[in-house]
Design a protein around this motif. Structure first.
Motif, PDB file in Angstrom:
ATOM      1  N   ARG A   1       7.870  -2.858  -0.214  1.00 49.69           N
ATOM      2  CA  ARG A   1       6.667  -2.271  -0.812  1.00 49.69           C
ATOM      3  C   ARG A   1       7.029  -1.190  -1.801  1.00 49.69           C
ATOM      4  O   ARG A   1       8.103  -0.601  -1.743  1.00 49.69           O
ATOM      5  CB  ARG A   1       5.760  -1.730   0.286  1.00 49.69           C
TER       6      ARG A   1
ATOM      7  N   PRO B   1       3.316   3.913  -5.070  1.00 49.14           N
ATOM      8  CA  PRO B   1       3.072   4.920  -6.111  1.00 49.14           C
ATOM      9  C   PRO B   1       1.808   5.735  -5.831  1.00 49.14           C
ATOM     10  O   PRO B   1       0.875   5.231  -5.209  1.00 49.14           O
ATOM     11  CB  PRO B   1       2.888   4.089  -7.389  1.00 49.14           C
TER      12      PRO B   1
ATOM     13  N   SER C   1       3.400   7.132   5.047  1.00 50.81           N
ATOM     14  CA  SER C   1       4.349   6.119   4.645  1.00 50.81           C
ATOM     15  C   SER C   1       5.013   5.473   5.872  1.00 50.81           C
ATOM     16  O   SER C   1       5.152   4.250   5.961  1.00 50.81           O
ATOM     17  CB  SER C   1       5.373   6.824   3.764  1.00 50.81           C
TER      18      SER C   1
END
Ligand code: GLU
Length: 445
Positions: free
Chosen positions: A6, A9, A188
């Protein structure tokens, strides 16, 4: 194991060369291994993120052909992050902190002033239950830090090899801000764990994050830690760190202001910092075939806009007419036909340059008339219209037979007269775009 990679951004600005390099490597890696590539917007900070940038990221990736198989937004998963924070609280792995930003800044400055690393002193860990209750009663909202184990964090980096870094030199990371916003490091890890990310391929500037994220991963899930690959960061042509201007030069401006083709960016970035030569490639498929993580070198890759311009020219040189039709139209150059494209493609750096050659073909230039007598002789032999790709050859055969000239002596005066330039398009393709009467009047001047 089904590969899932992945990119994450933040929609707080336009994609630049560094983001795109990470996107490209992830994409090539996924395609090469028959895995999936995910686009995940790191957008929990609603004050800095915008829908326009989120769209621009998708537009730029699509323009480059870096299509994603899965899409996610972290802002859609706030409930999940809150849930995981709850679990970490229950396990006693996070602790509430009440310092204001100003207090933290002061601590940092004091440490730096004493020549010490600005690591958070864990003062909040020393608060008693009563201290905390008092702050809570005052309505002070805590931010939450994850308590790092001060051990060595080790991983086998796919690019950098075996890594072992101490966590003691790092501040306990803030996972959730006082206003309740969960931060990137935390989101994340939760996403990577929930999505089943197998490989995290990103810039070497994230190595320190990896130390934190591996520990956090182990706190959040018993699933195996993803494999990390940290790409050496690009530097400028002079070997210095990328300037702010170059580092943040957007893909959008490369497309819109510099006239760069998507495959010029892909082809250059795929090979920079690898042991493969940088060479023009017209499709991502070719880059997928050639991609090999083992060929990424440890040497620092240099990014130079001149290399990008020259790659653009090389790519255009090879591009067939059918592939540029819509881009010519987008530049208002729909009158360009295949013959003209073949004439000029080797002589342009960007599509918009075609217009300069069009002007020349239409007579908007200053002819250079070096040998008037020879030009008049040639004029007398100029074939009748209509002209096509064979006309120049027929004409040259005639002029050669009549004057005995050949090679440069034959072509140079004619090229100078017809284009005003010493070098340029192949004349057999260029001549048919010219008007016979105009050519005749130039040669007879
Ligand atoms: N938002 C981070 C970045 O764009 C994501 C890094 C990562 O891949 O984990 O740098």
């Amino acid at each position: 194991m089904s590969v899932l990679v992945r990119i994450a951004p933040s929609p707080t600005g336009l994609l630049h060369i560094g983001n795109i390099r990470a996107a490209l490597f992830n994409y090539l890696f996924a395609r090469k291994l028959g895995g999936r590539f995910m686009l995940r917007l790191d957008d929990t900070d609603s004050t800095r993120s915008s829908a326009e940038y989120a769209q621009a990221i998708q537009r730029d990736l699509s323009w480059l052909g870096l299509t994603w198989d899965l899409f996610g937004r972290q802002s859609d998963r706030l409930a999940r992050y809150a849930e995981v924070l709850g679990e970490l609280k229950n396990k006693g792995l996070v602790y509430p902190c009440y310092e204001t930003q100003a207090e933290l800044d002061l601590k940092r400055k004091t440490l730096l002033g004493r020549g010490l690393p600005p690591v958070y002193d864990r003062a909040a860990l020393r608060l008693t239950d009563a201290d905390r209750a008092a702050r809570d009663a005052q309505g002070i909202k805590p931010h939450w830090r994850f308590k790092l184990e001060h051990t060595e964090t080790v991983w086998d980096d796919l690019i950098q090899g075996p890594k072992s870094l101490p966590a003691a030199s790092l501040s306990d990371p803030v996972l959730v801000r006082a206003d309740g916003v969960p931060l990137y490091t935390f989101c994340s890890v939760v996403d990577d764990a929930d999505d089943g990310t197998t490989h995290v391929i990103r810039g070497a500037d994230h190595v320190t994050n990896t130390v934190v994220q591996i520990q956090l991963w182990q706190a959040v899930t018993s699933a195996p830690v993803p494999i990390f690959a940290h790409m050496p960061l690009l530097v400028s042509a002079t070997g210095l760190e990328m300037s702010k201007r170059l580092g943040t030069l957007s893909i959008a401006s490369m497309r819109e202001e510099m006239g760069i083709e998507p495959m010029a960016i892909n082809a250059l970035l795929a090979k920079l910092g690898t042991s493969d030569p940088v060479a023009p490639r017209l499709s991502l498929d070719e880059l997928v075939q050639e991609f090999d993580m083992a060929r990424i070198s440890h040497a620092t890759p240099k990014f130079d806009l001149e290399d990008l311009r020259s790659m653009n020219a090389k790519i255009l040189h090879l591009t067939p007419f059918a592939s540029v039709l819509d881009r010519l139209a987008a530049q208002g150059l729909e009158s360009v036909d295949e013959t003209f494209w073949k004439a000029v493609r080797a002589n342009i750096e960007k599509i918009a340059d075609v217009r300069n050659w069009q002007r020349i073909a239409q007579g908007d230039y200053s002819p250079v008339l070096t040998e008037p007598d020879f030009l008049k002789e040639a004029a007398a032999l100029l074939p009748l219209a209509p002209w096509d790709e064979t006309t120049w050859g027929t004409w040259m055969d005639g002029v050669k037979a009549r004057t005995g000239r050949k090679g440069k002596e034959l072509f140079r005066p004619l090229r100078l007269a017809l284009t005003g330039l010493d070098h340029g398009p192949e004349m057999k393709y260029f001549l048919p775009a010219m008007d016979r009467d105009r050519v005749l009047s130039v040669l007879e001047q």
